[in-house]
Design an enzyme around this catalytic site. Structure first.
Site, PDB file in Angstrom:
ATOM      1  CG  ASP B  32      -3.001  -0.562  -2.946  1.00 24.79           C
ATOM      2  OD1 ASP B  32      -2.009  -0.881  -3.637  1.00 24.79           O
ATOM      3  OD2 ASP B  32      -2.943  -0.217  -1.750  1.00 24.79           O
ATOM      4  CG  HIS B 106       0.233   0.500  -0.411  1.00 24.70           C
ATOM      5  ND1 HIS B 106      -0.262  -0.271  -1.438  1.00 24.70           N
ATOM      6  CD2 HIS B 106       1.451   0.022  -0.111  1.00 24.70           C
ATOM      7  CE1 HIS B 106       0.639  -1.199  -1.742  1.00 24.70           C
ATOM      8  NE2 HIS B 106       1.690  -1.038  -0.963  1.00 24.70           N
ATOM      9  CB  SER B 436       3.784  -2.108  -3.087  1.00 20.55           C
ATOM     10  OG  SER B 436       3.135  -3.082  -2.350  1.00 20.55           O
TER      11      SER B 436
END
Lengths: 82, 662
Positions: B32, B106, B436
């Site tokens: 990520d 994220h 996600s």
């Protein structure tokens, strides 16, 4: 555009490595040098793929694809977060 | 994350694996945007020594000191940027960290969701309070930064997967994707195939391109493809109009409130100097027209939070942001920098009509904080990408869904919760949505199953999660799809919603070996070169005498593709498709009986299972069965769904059935 380099992922048929090489990474290097004396090696892959990533011009990529032992030459693609 | 452990039934005292009984050696590798290691979610209290077999490391970088950043929870941190820099030029280190550090949020969010430690009194600005914990509380985390401001490049991703498997990760979690492409051209599929062969389960997000059909990413059968559903939590924020009517939206705004008495309201389309001023894009609002007012903006093009910023910069007092048909009634919450709420398309249309017709339109927004126990839930998120599988229609995707809407988890210290550069707030946790967020939930659940069943293959773990997933609410109604308001189908949620408490004891599993997947590649007519490119040149060639078929892949769900009759002469003809499956008993000796149901508009599918009863006399025993689907010829584009269940009275082993006519 013809001379601009982009990164490619090159998948190699490890079992077709010529006997004169003892290390796959040396074979990858030699394959890369055979089509360009200036292309940069970015990565070598050995666990989830056999091959390497390099910066190539489109012509170099086409030539490399014709080299013995080269299974595929895939352009680096962009993935996105979900 | 908060609330999703309760929603998934993980909070009960008798955890899946009693905390004191094992120290977990399962490692979840997260590919990520990196990690913000200072978060309490990476606290390693109670974790034993790093597994001796672990070969990973935390690399040192300018702003990443392994001695401080890593511990027994965060045991690996690498970054891969050569491919990215090769294409996008050198990383601008004034904006990005050329290190495992996460400047985006994220990666910290997904890694803490999968396996973060428990942090009490977590919240985002007072919303979604609770104890935040990852799905696999005791698992270890290794992060591989492959995504940068300009995207994630396949050469970096493949290098990270290479490293992650070599380091010793058991689960790989990728909340990213590209378009649907042949597996041998897809670096994630190639990397995942060989990761699978090394016993590593690869879990990927299905994509946020829903609700349209065939919008999925990460479609290979050896990947666990995860869609997104809501949980039973909401953040209501009510729009109260001057005519006394009110409409429910969502918001995570925290700050100075609007007066409870409605103030002037204006539609952005009437307060602009540009043709798309209704979208509240930067520089499009006329300050004189919006100053001190609530501004009605419409979704599209720029980010929701940026629209709020545009209104604020122009002097607006608040924003009502309305969905368009694309998002319909799906509401995702944002931590806006001014009083703001997001409302559905229907409410948006009504409020717009009021703003345009009333001579003195007024409105205010009342914030309702956090509401739990929301029903119905889960609901399939509109944005969650849908099947069928554009690469291999006979493999049903997504595989399952998990919580992916308004999920609270760890966040970076480099930017605020909106990601806007003007947002000077810094938060430990943030709430965001997307597949996600559902992917790392499943990655963490897979780690839990791996802890409990260390000998299970990736396919066995995936099968356990799929065959125990649920497709109905407790009352028996089908899980809804927010995009249609109707019951969702297997093309929306695959096998259904994850149910970890059942998955740990699934009864039967559909196992698959690397050889099985190679036969699948033969079934889709891959050449030996293509197979070699995927499987690391295994010298494998398909046997011309063998009858390969996708329907023979031992997949835990069924996607049956009928051919529509071409000539009018055989309009009345029926077609029969046979699928073969083998199930392995992972429970005690038991006798399983099968039941099958199907629902197809405009026709009926006959299903016969042979044998209809399977009697297992020992654990580990394998038994095979065939399912014959017989259906009339229906117009191309017709579809239907159903369910095949094996039950021994204690375990229910369910497979989703999806039918298409082309």
């Amino acid at each position: 555009a013809a001379t601009r380099r982009a990164s490619y992922i090159v998948h190699m048929a490890k079992t077709q490595m010529p006997a004169r090489f003892t290390e796959h990474s040396h074979w990858y290097d030699a394959s890369l040098r055979s089509i360009s004396d200036s292309a940069d090696m970015l990565y070598t892959y050995d666990t989830v793929a056999h091959g390497f990533a390099a910066r190539l011009t489109p012509a170099e990529a086409r030539n490399l694809a014709r080299r013995p032992g080269v299974l595929s030459v895939l352009p680096d693609t962009t993935y996105h977060l979900h | 994350t908060t609330r999703t452990p309760e929603f998934l039934g993980l909070d009960v005292a008798d955890e899946l694996v009693p905390e004191s009984s094992t120290t977990s050696d399962v490692v979840v590798g997260v590919l990520d945007t990196g990690v913000w290691p200072e978060r309490n979610s990476f606290d390693d209290t109670g974790l034993g020594p790093i597994p001796a077999v672990w070969k990973g490391e935390c690399v040192a970088a300018k702003d990443f000191d392994p001695a401080k950043s890593c511990n027994r929870k965060l045991i690996g941190a690498r970054f891969f940027s050569k491919g990215y820099e090769s294409s996008m030029g050198p990383i601008d280190e004034s904006h990005e960290s050329k290190s495992p550090r996460d400047a985006d949020g994220h990666g910290t969010h997904t890694s803490t969701t999968a396996a973060g430690s428990a942090v009490s009194d977590a919240s985002l600005l007072g919303y979604a309070t609770g104890t935040a914990r990852g799905m696999a509380l005791r698992a270890r985390i290794a992060v591989y930064k492959v995504c940068w401001t300009g995207g994630c490049f396949s050469s970096d991703i493949l290098a990270a997967m290479d490293a992650a498997v070599n380091d010793g990760c058991h689960i790989l979690s990728l909340s990213l994707g590209g378009g649907a492409t042949d597996y041998y051209r897809d670096s994630v599929a190639i990397g995942a195939f060989n990761a699978m062969e090394s016993g590593v389960l690869v879990s990927c997000s299905a994509g946020n391109a829903g609700p349209g059909a065939a919008t999925l990413s990460n479609l290979a059968p050896w990947i666990t493809t995860v869609g997104a559903g809501t949980i039973d939590r909401d953040f209501p924020a009510y729009v109260v109009l001057g005519n006394g009517k009110n409409y429910t939206g969502v918001s995570l705004y925290s700050g100075k409130l609007l007066s409870s008495t409605p103030i002037p309201l204006i539609y952005a389309g009437n307060a602009t100097n540009s043709s798309n001023g209704n979208l509240c894009m930067p520089g499009t609002l006329v300050p004189e027209k919006v100053a001190g007012k609530v501004v009605l903006c419409e979704r599209g093009i720029n980010a929701r939070v940026q629209k709020g910023m545009v209104v604020k910069d122009a002097g607006g007092a608040g924003m009502v942001l309305a969905n368009t048909a694309t998002n319909s009634e799906e509401l995702v919450a944002d931590a806006h920098l001014l009083p703001a709420t997001l409302i559905g398309e229907k409410a948006g249309n009504v409020i717009k009509a009021y703003a345009l017709s009333d001579p003195n339109p007024t409105a205010t927004i009342i914030f309702g904080g956090t509401k739990v126990g929301v029903r119905p839930s889960p609901v399939v998120a509109a944005f969650s990408s849908r099947g069928p599988n554009a690469v291999t229609p006979e493999i049903l995707k997504p595989d399952l869904i998990a919580p992916g809407v308004n999920i609270l988890a760890g966040w970076t210290g480099a930017i605020g919760p909106t990601g806007l550069t003007t947002d000077s707030r810094r938060v430990e946790f943030n709430i965001i949505s997307g597949t996600s967020m559902s992917c790392p939930h499943v990655s963490g659940l897979a780690a839990l199953l791996k802890e409990e069943h260390p000998d299970w293959s990736p396919a066995a773990i995936k099968s356990a999660l799929m065959t125990t997933a649920y497709v109905t609410y407790p009352g028996g109604d089908g899980i809804l799809d927010i995009a249609t308001g109707q019951a969702a189908t297997p093309f929306d949620f695959g096998a259904g919603h994850a149910d970890p408490k059942s998955a740990v004891d699934p009864g039967l599993i559909y196992d698959l070996t690397p050889e099985d997947y190679l036969e699948f590649l033969c079934a889709i007519d891959y050449t030996s070169l293509q197979i070699a490119a995927i499987s690391k040149d295994r010298n494998y060639s398909c046997d011309a005498r063998k009858n390969y078929s996708v329907s023979k892949l031992n997949y835990p769900s069924f996607s049956v593709a009928f051919a529509t009759a071409s000539g009018s002469a055989d309009k009345g003809a029926t077609a029969t498709v046979v699928h073969e499956r083998t199930v392995t008993n992972v429970g005690p000796p038991a006798t399983y009986k099968s039941t099958a149901t199907a629902k197809v508009d405009g026709g009926e599918v006959q299903i016969s299972v042979e044998p209809a009863v399977l009697n297992f006399t020992e654990t580990g025993e394998k038994k095979s069965y065939t399912v014959k689907f017989t259906a009339p010829s229906l117009p191309s584009g017709s579809s239907g769904s159903g369910r095949l269940e094996w039950s021994d009275g204690k375990h229910t082993v369910a497979s989703a059935l999806a039918f298409t006519w082309t």
